[in-house]
Write a protein that holds these residues in place. Structure first.
Motif, PDB file in Angstrom:
ATOM      1  N   ILE A  98       0.794  -1.225   0.350  1.00 44.37           N
ATOM      2  CA  ILE A  98      -0.091   0.181  -0.188  1.00 44.37           C
ATOM      3  C   ILE A  98       0.714   0.905   0.213  1.00 44.37           C
ATOM      4  N   ASN A  99       1.992   1.326   1.063  1.00 43.64           N
ATOM      5  CA  ASN A  99       2.433   2.639   0.533  1.00 43.64           C
ATOM      6  C   ASN A  99       3.469   2.665  -0.660  1.00 43.64           C
ATOM      7  N   GLU A 100       4.087   1.807  -0.942  1.00 48.74           N
ATOM      8  CA  GLU A 100       4.515   2.172  -2.449  1.00 48.74           C
ATOM      9  C   GLU A 100       3.582   2.070  -3.096  1.00 48.74           C
ATOM     10  N   GLU A 101       2.372   1.754  -3.933  1.00 47.27           N
ATOM     11  CA  GLU A 101       1.294   2.013  -4.325  1.00 47.27           C
ATOM     12  C   GLU A 101       1.155   3.445  -3.629  1.00 47.27           C
ATOM     13  N   GLU A 102       0.899   4.356  -3.073  1.00 47.31           N
ATOM     14  CA  GLU A 102       0.372   5.430  -2.834  1.00 47.31           C
ATOM     15  C   GLU A 102       1.581   6.444  -3.597  1.00 47.31           C
ATOM     16  N   LYS A 103       3.133   6.131  -3.139  1.00 44.35           N
ATOM     17  CA  LYS A 103       4.358   6.732  -3.808  1.00 44.35           C
ATOM     18  C   LYS A 103       4.465   6.784  -4.778  1.00 44.35           C
ATOM     19  N   ARG A 104       3.671   5.579  -5.190  1.00 45.36           N
ATOM     20  CA  ARG A 104       4.103   5.513  -7.721  1.00 45.36           C
ATOM     21  C   ARG A 104       2.246   6.572  -7.435  1.00 45.36           C
ATOM     22  N   GLN A 105       1.046   6.599  -6.829  1.00 44.64           N
ATOM     23  CA  GLN A 105       0.437   7.293  -7.383  1.00 44.64           C
ATOM     24  C   GLN A 105       0.736   8.836  -6.944  1.00 44.64           C
ATOM     25  N   ARG A 106       1.086   9.455  -6.422  1.00 46.28           N
ATOM     26  CA  ARG A 106       1.970  10.478  -5.638  1.00 46.28           C
ATOM     27  C   ARG A 106       2.881  11.234  -6.774  1.00 46.28           C
ATOM     28  N   LYS A 107       4.089  10.331  -7.497  1.00 47.09           N
ATOM     29  CA  LYS A 107       4.636  10.681  -8.403  1.00 47.09           C
ATOM     30  C   LYS A 107       3.163  11.172 -10.035  1.00 47.09           C
ATOM     31  N   PRO A 108       4.510  12.510 -10.466  1.00 49.62           N
ATOM     32  CA  PRO A 108       3.725  12.690 -11.085  1.00 49.62           C
ATOM     33  C   PRO A 108       4.452  12.531 -12.170  1.00 49.62           C
ATOM     34  N   SER A 109       2.982  12.165 -13.422  1.00 51.73           N
ATOM     35  CA  SER A 109       2.912  11.900 -14.678  1.00 51.73           C
ATOM     36  C   SER A 109       3.387  12.477 -15.738  1.00 51.73           C
ATOM     37  N   PRO A 110       4.567  12.147 -16.633  1.00 54.98           N
ATOM     38  CA  PRO A 110       5.986  13.250 -16.897  1.00 54.98           C
ATOM     39  C   PRO A 110       5.175  13.059 -18.938  1.00 54.98           C
TER      40      PRO A 110
END
Length: 110
Positions: A98-110
């Motif tokens: 869950i923590n990894e998925e939250e981090k992935r979703q917070r990253k802005p997509s280029p």
């Protein structure tokens, strides 16, 4: 005194089955919602699915802790302890996911 002991064991067993049932219901609802979210193409569905599974596992761990009240021998206690440890490890693994998925979703997509 035997009547009270039987009543207590019956009550604890009923509570264990009810909590187990709730855990199963939570997991099934999470799976259904996950499938619907997947079919709709939602990005956050992995996170929601992992959170639902983790909540269901918490119910299952709670029922195992309650089961420890009526354990009658060392073999049962060791088996119960192993089940609790395995479910706790699954919960920790899901928490990490869950923590990894939250981090992935917070990253802005280029």
């Amino acid at each position: 005194m035997e009547i009270w002991r039987n009543f207590f064991e019956t009550l604890v067993h009923a509570c264990i089955y009810f909590i187990e049932f709730l855990g199963i219901v939570v997991i099934l609802i999470s799976m259904f919602r996950g499938l619907m979210g997947f079919l709709k193409g939602r990005d956050s569905i992995r996170l929601e699915l992992a959170q639902g599974i983790m909540l269901g596992l918490e119910f299952k761990i709670g029922s195992e802790v309650l089961r420890s009240v009526i354990v009658s021998g060392w073999n049962e206690l060791l088996t119960l302890g192993a089940v609790i440890v395995l479910r706790a490890l699954l919960t920790l693994l899901l928490h990490f996911e869950i923590n990894e998925e939250e981090k992935r979703q917070r990253k802005p997509s280029p």
